[in-house]
Design a protein around this motif. Structure first.
Motif, mmCIF file in Angstrom:
data_model
loop_
_atom_site.group_PDB
_atom_site.id
_atom_site.type_symbol
_atom_site.label_atom_id
_atom_site.label_comp_id
_atom_site.label_asym_id
_atom_site.label_seq_id
_atom_site.Cartn_x
_atom_site.Cartn_y
_atom_site.Cartn_z
ATOM 1 N N CYS A 75 0.883 -1.177 -0.071
ATOM 2 C CA CYS A 75 -0.084 -0.212 -0.087
ATOM 3 C C CYS A 75 1.000 1.334 0.008
ATOM 4 C CB CYS A 75 -0.888 0.088 1.317
ATOM 5 S SG CYS A 75 -2.105 1.479 1.371
ATOM 6 N N HIS A 77 0.223 3.903 1.023
ATOM 7 C CA HIS A 77 0.169 4.816 2.243
ATOM 8 C C HIS A 77 0.974 4.623 3.274
ATOM 9 C CE1 HIS A 77 -2.744 6.084 5.800
ATOM 10 N NE2 HIS A 77 -2.267 7.130 5.530
ATOM 11 N N HIS A 97 -6.198 1.338 6.459
ATOM 12 C CA HIS A 97 -7.028 2.522 6.720
ATOM 13 C C HIS A 97 -8.270 2.675 5.587
ATOM 14 C CE1 HIS A 97 -3.032 3.671 8.113
ATOM 15 N NE2 HIS A 97 -3.643 4.309 9.237
HETATM 16 S S1 FES Z 1 -1.658 1.477 4.924
HETATM 17 FE FE1 FES Z 1 -2.926 1.233 3.452
HETATM 18 S S2 FES Z 1 -4.542 2.589 3.705
HETATM 19 FE FE2 FES Z 1 -3.226 3.060 5.014
#
Ligand code: FES
Ligand SMILES: [Fe+2]
Length: 369
Positions: A75, A77, A97
């Motif tokens: 991900c 993020h 998240h």
């Molecule tokens: S690590 Fe994937 S949405 Fe936050």
């Protein structure tokens, strides 16, 4: 600190970190401009799957409309594997998240953002994917348009044929697994009695080796039906078999036996390089016999699986030895008919040199079998 211990088991396509075995002479080749199987189609359902090709972790998922997607399994993020997430409609949702990504890797949803807050472009690398012959294939290079299509399995579903699929993991390189799958001399020893035997009458047969820019094959001329258990079960009457072993880039092996009009056995494996010394084998066995396939299956399957396990064990022992000595050593003889050619093809393909203009190579040799 022991660097060998640190790096053991890891590999890196970019070549920053390599296994100790990959230093010096190595038969490991990173062929990225081609397709590899990541899973059986029927295994890809609602839950995303993790798969690795050439050391790169991928997540494979299927949206509600049935279409499959392949993304880098990280991900953007906070570095969580997306394969731990879930599929929501057509989108893959990260479990941390809840960011959601489409098959092209574009982030379409960031939960918690207010209407007036902009959804900026955030992207995960996406890989080309194909589904055919009951397998999911991924093109290993995300940054380039595919220059070819995945290999097609023949005989699946053809009249009179019984098809068996198997999936196995082996701790070995694609080169070593390919050579093993197509290597005749080991069968009388490692699988003694099951397929061929090391005792009894042996005869000299002619072998024709043909290599093109993307494949190499060995045709065995005048070979008697293998005397081991499998040969006797599949073809109770003796005779001369027509036998061809073939390697096709990047990692397909084909073993084909015919005895007269009625007996035809084809074993095809598609090998997926997970890491340098870790390979997944997707095998498709097709056979046609004078008697119904379901009748011989209960007898043949355990023997075939025993042969596979014997090969997997010896290949792991080979890898352990290579790791222990920190490199490979190969001394081939006249009867190692395909291994050196597979090595050459893999190394050329790794350098992007797969040119049809290369003149075909043909050589004849003999082998005691
Ligand atoms: S690590 Fe994937 S949405 Fe936050
Ligand atoms: Fe074998």
């Amino acid at each position: 600190m022991d660097r060998r211990k640190l790096s053991a088991g890891s590999s890196d396509v970019q070549g920053k970190l390599k296994e100790p075995a990959a230093r010096g002479h190595t038969s490991v080749a990173h062929v990225t401009d081609d397709w590899y199987i990541v899973c059986l189609s029927k295994r890809l359902r609602r839950k995303p799957l993790a798969a690795t090709i050439l050391g790169t972790p991928l997540v494979i998922f299927r949206g509600r409309n049935g279409e499959a997607g392949a993304l880098l399994d990280r991900c953007p993020h906070r570095n969580i594997p997306l394969s731990l997430g879930t599929v929501q409609g057509e989108l893959l949702e990260c479990c941390y998240h809840g960011w959601q990504f489409d098959r092209q890797g574009e982030c379409q949803v960031v939960p918690g953002l207010c209407d007036d807050q902009k959804l900026e472009r955030r992207h995960v690398k996406s890989y080309r994917i194909r589904e055919q012959d009951g397998f999911v294939w991924v093109y290993a290079d995300a940054d380039r348009e595919p220059v070819r299509e995945p290999f097609r399995f023949d005989l699946i579903g053809e009249m009179g044929y019984t098809t068996v699929r198997e999936e196995l993991a082996v701790e070995s390189s694609v080169h070593a697994v390919s050579e093993n799958a197509l290597d005749v001399p080991h069968t009388a020893y490692l699988h003694g009695g099951l397929f061929r035997t090391s005792h009894g009458k042996r005869s000299i047969i002619e072998v024709v080796i043909r290599r093109s820019h993307d494949s190499v094959e060995a045709e065995y001329i005048g070979e008697a039906r293998p005397a081991g258990l499998i040969g006797r079960l599949l073809a109770p009457h003796e005779g001369t078999v027509s036998h061809i072993d073939r390697f096709i880039l990047p990692s397909i092996t084909q073993v084909e036996y015919r005895l007269g009009e009625k007996v035809h056995l084809s074993v095809v494996t598609a090998l997926t390089p997970v890491h340098d010394f870790s390979t997944r084998i997707f095998a498709v066995v097709n056979f046609r016999l004078p008697i119904p396939g379901w009748l011989v299956m209960p007898l043949v399957r355990p023997i075939v699986m025993r042969i596979f396990r014997q090969d997997a064990r010896i290949l792991k022992q080979q890898t352990d030895t290579i790791r222990h000595f920190g490199g490979e050593q190969y001394n081939s003889s006249e009867v190692d008919v395909l291994g050196p050619h597979i090595y050459r093809l893999l190394k050329q393909a790794e350098r992007g040199q797969r040119s049809p203009s290369e003149a075909p190579y043909i050589r004849r040799t003999r082998m005691m079998i």
